[in-house]
Motif scaffolding. Structure first.
Motif, short mmCIF file in Angstrom:
data_model
loop_
_atom_site.label_atom_id
_atom_site.label_comp_id
_atom_site.label_asym_id
_atom_site.label_seq_id
_atom_site.Cartn_x
_atom_site.Cartn_y
_atom_site.Cartn_z
N GLY A 1 -35.27 -3.86 22.92
CA GLY A 1 -34.13 -3.55 22.07
C GLY A 1 -32.79 -3.64 22.75
N LEU A 2 -32.71 -3.10 23.96
CA LEU A 2 -31.41 -3.08 24.66
C LEU A 2 -30.90 -4.50 24.92
N GLY A 3 -31.80 -5.37 25.35
CA GLY A 3 -31.40 -6.75 25.65
C GLY A 3 -31.12 -7.56 24.40
N ASP B 1 -39.58 -3.32 33.00
CA ASP B 1 -39.67 -1.96 32.48
C ASP B 1 -38.77 -1.78 31.29
N ASP B 2 -39.21 -0.98 30.39
CA ASP B 2 -38.43 -0.67 29.22
C ASP B 2 -38.44 0.84 29.06
N THR B 3 -37.28 1.43 29.08
CA THR B 3 -37.14 2.89 29.03
C THR B 3 -38.09 3.61 29.99
N ASN C 1 -24.99 4.91 26.00
CA ASN C 1 -26.28 5.48 26.40
C ASN C 1 -27.35 5.04 25.40
N HIS C 2 -28.51 4.60 25.91
CA HIS C 2 -29.57 4.09 25.03
C HIS C 2 -30.84 4.92 25.06
N THR C 3 -30.85 6.02 25.78
CA THR C 3 -32.08 6.82 25.78
C THR C 3 -31.81 8.23 26.28
N THR D 1 -23.68 3.31 15.55
CA THR D 1 -25.05 2.96 15.19
C THR D 1 -25.27 1.46 15.39
N ASN D 2 -26.40 1.11 15.98
CA ASN D 2 -26.73 -0.28 16.27
C ASN D 2 -26.69 -1.16 15.02
N GLY D 3 -26.67 -2.46 15.25
CA GLY D 3 -26.74 -3.42 14.16
C GLY D 3 -27.41 -4.70 14.65
N LYS E 1 -37.06 10.83 20.06
CA LYS E 1 -37.36 9.98 21.21
C LYS E 1 -36.82 8.55 21.09
N GLU E 2 -36.78 7.97 19.91
CA GLU E 2 -36.28 6.59 19.76
C GLU E 2 -34.77 6.68 19.53
N ALA E 3 -33.99 6.17 20.48
CA ALA E 3 -32.55 6.34 20.37
C ALA E 3 -32.04 5.78 19.04
N SER E 4 -32.45 4.57 18.71
CA SER E 4 -32.03 3.99 17.44
C SER E 4 -33.15 3.17 16.82
N GLY E 5 -33.60 2.15 17.57
CA GLY E 5 -34.43 1.12 16.97
C GLY E 5 -33.50 0.07 16.37
N THR E 6 -33.93 -1.17 16.39
CA THR E 6 -33.19 -2.25 15.74
C THR E 6 -34.16 -3.12 14.94
I1 GPV Z 1 -32.55 2.91 28.38
N1 GPV Z 1 -33.75 0.70 25.04
C1 GPV Z 1 -34.35 -0.39 25.61
O1 GPV Z 1 -34.77 -1.31 24.90
N2 GPV Z 1 -34.50 -0.47 26.95
C2 GPV Z 1 -34.00 0.46 27.78
O2 GPV Z 1 -34.14 0.35 29.01
C3 GPV Z 1 -33.35 1.55 27.18
C4 GPV Z 1 -33.25 1.67 25.82
C5 GPV Z 1 -33.60 0.72 23.57
C6 GPV Z 1 -33.95 2.01 22.85
O3 GPV Z 1 -35.25 2.45 23.23
C7 GPV Z 1 -33.91 1.72 21.35
O4 GPV Z 1 -34.14 2.89 20.61
C8 GPV Z 1 -32.54 1.14 20.99
O5 GPV Z 1 -32.54 0.70 19.65
C9 GPV Z 1 -32.18 -0.03 21.88
O6 GPV Z 1 -32.28 0.33 23.25
C10 GPV Z 1 -30.78 -0.55 21.64
O7 GPV Z 1 -29.86 0.52 21.63
#
Ligand code: GPV
Length: 783
Positions: free
Chosen positions: A109-111, A253-255, A339-341, A434-436, A623-628
């Motif tokens: 999601g972040l990327g 790694d992701d989150t 901040n994403h998490t 909020t994400n888009g 736990k899920e910051a936003s989701g896209t």
């Molecule tokens: I911190 N997110 C991600 O994909 N990788 C990371 O390292 C981190 C956060 C995500 C969140 O988990 C999602 O909820 C969010 O929608 C996304 O970042 C974009 O903001």
């Protein structure tokens, strides 16, 4: 177009049509499209200079751009011309598009968010650069072997890349280690070049083109000729290979936290190169560095580029001769942090020993920044350095003009949890954005059938003004519209079913079934194990009463697990094991099918989302910051089954509670439940379906050759169960049966799906970027 493609085939690729491979054709088309971006690219740069406009710099470790050719063709409005030209040249448009490898320079999601934002900044005419790393190997390629994930290297750059321009003149020497003399003179012990590669990013209609500038690491010392001449070939190339290591691989790694020295080097490498490039461009146009906050906005995409803050202060003090307080003030006026998490294990911190060894001058600067902040805020009790660690979230916060969260809920939780104290000291600093997602990729081009239908009714104004989708609502009273809407979905499902039935052994997908889709990184907080447990319970219930009028379902899963995340890999294994048993069950296999599709990436998402009926957004609340992905599904007419987490809350508010299947505990209830001793065991005891499904997992029903194989998963869910799978199971089951009933009423379902499309316009990344422009960057657009 035909001539342009032919010219590139001859003179850029060096092939005649008779000798050209599919890749050659794809390269020739890509170069022809790239040509058409160039003039608007130059014009965008010229306009920005002439206007003396503020520039936005988006610093991100990840840009998950996926394929670029179709994006370019669609945004330049050249689809018909390219497909006609290719047809005349005897080539198939879809095949050429599909030949391009995904640029998988991100985890999830972040990327992907960074990629959507770049495209929106171009669409809006916001002068912007994306800065990141040109990884030689993007995210690993996932194979499933005997039901388990196996990671293979990804090799997108092993073939020529059509989109980038190498800029050997734009390079900076980036140092590491060494020592500091007289307090300010840093002499690094080693260094590498950061060399720029530019990719043009065209917005809708090709009216504005920004740059994605990715840094590649090159050795500062050429290879050792003396050693080579002595026959020591490997040793002669050693230092060169070491330098290149920095931009070799994307961390998978992701989150989750990744505390490796090489990772810190990567972060400093691209942050330092970007800051130097930003200052060079600024100084070529303006003379007074105190104007920096007025002319430059830097966005830190999470804390991965947080070291850009101290680096900017260092350059302003040590190299430009400003005094510390002024340098700090300039930096704070320029930087912003997203901040994403909130997951504690994903908040970056570095051991101060490692940090001081690699970046000795920066560590001293961080201390000064922290002391200055503490002095100005005497009631502060926390600090950036804590228990021998340097905490990058705190650092980013105190160095930023604005700090934002990525959904309304997440932003409120930031204020009350991780940044509670800093928020009390700086109550104006935290804002929400909020994400888009970009509607060009995530509706117009990935879902041609639906976008054509919308175009027939509304024209194309919605493509860069997505709220216009509201104008679909009156059409919902027209049965012909609803029929066409349903037909588009069914055709998308049929295409996907054909492809899956050809490629997935043991699967029989039927487009009449409900396509129930969960696609995202595999993580305990995202709870794929809740979904597969419900699948098992459903299968058991179907076997008990095969004629009870079940709604036929296809459960689709896809996603990668971090290679070191053992539990996530066990979940993948379990899903595959369940699929094998369930798909072969003659009693149920017309009613229930399960598939785990390998190697989830952007291109696969583009196939799956338009074909989904049900979107699974079932993370533990908070736990899920936003989701896209949740937004992409709603936009494409899938109904959501979800918790009150991240942006789900806002999706439900907009599409209407009656068009969203809500279940599960709220954030507050989650905290209360977790405090109850044996909460999971009690939940299992209270729900016989859950107990039976867990027993099947524990007793080896899906692993007869190794009955204990999945015991760990069952024990976790009935034991510690930090993510409250057991406690949310009953309500999830209830909501799923509600989904069954709703899907059985096809006409009503289509109406609700179409309402999801009509009411998702707010989730455009254009709206999000306008929010950043107004509330964070204070920048103007030039279109
Ligand atoms: I911190 N997110 C991600 O994909 N990788 C990371 O390292 C981190 C956060 C995500 C969140 O988990 C999602 O909820 C969010 O929608 C996304 O970042 C974009 O903001």
């Amino acid at each position: 177009m035909k001539d342009a493609i032919g010219r590139h085939l001859s003179y850029s690729i060096g092939k005649t049509p008779g000798a050209a491979t599919l890749r050659d054709w794809r390269m020739a088309v890509s170069l022809a499209i790239r040509d058409r971006m160039a003039d608007a690219w130059f014009a965008s740069t010229r306009r920005t200079y002439e206007a003396g406009a503020k520039r936005v710099y988006y610093l991100s470790m990840e840009f998950l751009v996926g394929r670029l050719l179709e994006d370019g063709i669609v945004n330049l409005r050249l689809e018909e011309r390219v497909s006609e030209a290719l047809a005349e040249l005897g080539q198939d448009y879809a095949e050429v598009i599909a030949d391009e490898p995904d640029a998988a320079l991100g985890n999830g999601g972040l990327g992907r968010l960074a990629a959507c934002y770049l495209e929106s900044m171009s669409t809006l005419g916001c002068p912007a650069y994306g800065y990141g790393i040109r990884y030689e190997h993007g995210l690993f390629r996932q194979q499933i072997v005997d039901g388990r994930q196996v990671e293979r290297p990804e090799t997108w750059l092993q073939q020529p890349h059509a989109w980038e321009f190498e800029r050997p003149e734009s390079r900076y020497e980036i140092g590491f280690g060494g020592s500091v003399r007289d307090g300010t003179v840093w002499t690094p012990g080693e260094s590498v070049w950061a060399e720029a590669f530019d990719t043009p990013v065209a917005g809708w209609n090709g009216r504005w083109v920004n740059t994605l500038r990715l840094w590649s690491a090159k050795p500062t010392e050429p290879f050792d000729l003396d050693r080579f001449n002595r026959g020591e070939y490997a040793a002669a190339a050693e230092s060169e290979a070491l330098a290149r290591t920095i931009s070799r691989v994307l961390y998978p790694d992701d989150t989750t936290e990744q505390g490796k020295e090489l990772r810190l080097k990567q972060e400093y490498f691209f942050s330092a190169a970007s800051i130097r490039d930003i200052l060079r461009r600024f100084e070529s146009q303006f003379s007074d560095l105190r104007q920096l906050p007025e002319k430059v906005a830097i966005q830190l995409n999470d804390t991965h580029p947080a070291i850009a803050g101290p680096e900017l202060v260092r350059l302003l003090c040590d190299e430009k001769g400003l005094d510390f307080d002024e340098a700090l003030q300039i930096a704070q006026g320029t930087l912003n942090y997203t901040n994403h998490t909130l997951l504690p294990e994903a908040l970056e911190h570095w051991p101060e020993g490692l940090f001081g060894r690699l970046l000795p001058r920066h560590l001293a600067i961080i201390d000064r920044i922290d002391h200055a902040h503490a002095k100005a805020n005497p009631s502060r009790t926390s600090s950036v350095r804590d228990h021998g660690q340097v905490k990058m979230g705190e650092l980013s916060f105190i160095m930023a003009n604005r700090v934002n969260g990525v959904s309304a809920l997440h932003t409120e939780l930031m204020k009350s949890t991780v940044f509670a104290e800093l928020h009390r000291l700086h109550p104006e600093r935290i804002v929400n954005q909020t994400n888009g997602v970009t509607p060009r990729r995530w509706l117009l081009s990935c879902n041609r059938r639906l976008s054509t239908l919308i175009e027939e009714r509304l024209g194309l104004g919605w493509v860069d003004d997505l709220e216009q989708l509201h104008d679909l609502e009156p059409h919902l009273d027209d049965p012909a519209f609803l029929d066409a809407y349903a037909a588009a979905k069914t055709a998308n499902k049929a295409d996907l079913a054909d492809w899956m039935n050809r490629t997935q052994e043991g699967l029989t997908a039927d487009p009449a079934m409900m396509f129930d889709v969960q696609i995202k990184r595999i993580h305990e907080y995202k709870r794929q194990h809740l979904n597969i447990l419900e699948t098992i319970a459903l299968w058991q219930a179907m076997r008990d009463a095969p004629n009870a009028g079940w709604t036929p379902r296809l459960k689709l899963f896809a996603g990668k697990a971090a290679p070191g995340y053992v539990f996530a890999k066990e979940i993948i294994h379990l899903i595959n094991a369940v699929a094998k048993v369930v798909n072969a069950d003659k009693i149920t296999n017309k009613m229930l099918q399960v598939a785990f599709l390998p190697n989830y990436n952007v291109s696969l998402a583009e196939k799956l989302i338009p074909a989904a009926d049900l979107s699974e957004q079932i993370s533990t609340a908070g736990k899920e910051a936003s989701g896209t992905g949740n937004m992409k599904f709603a936009l494409n007419g899938a109904l959501t089954i979800g918790t009150l987490d991240g942006a789900n809350v806002e999706i439900r508010d907009r599409v209407g509670a009656e068009n969203f299947f809500l279940f599960g505990m709220t954030t507050d209830e989650v905290d209360q439940r977790r405090a109850i001793p044996d909460h999971a065991a009690k939940a299992v005891e209270a729900d016989s379906r859950l107990a039976r499904a867990l027993a099947a997992v524990r007793d080896g029903r899906f692993s007869p050759e190794d009955p204990g194989l999945f015991r760990g998963i069952a024990d976790n869910i009935s034991g510690p169960d930090y993510f409250l799978v057991a406690s949310d199971f009953s309500d999830y089951w209830r909501a799923q049966r509600e989904v069954d009933g709703a899907f059985a009423n096809a006409g009503d379902w289509t109406r609700r799906a179409a309402l999801n499309t009509a009411r998702s316009g707010w989730f455009s990344s254009d709206r999000a970027i306008r929010g950043y422009l107004d509330d964070i960057w204070g920048a103007e657009t030039l279109l």
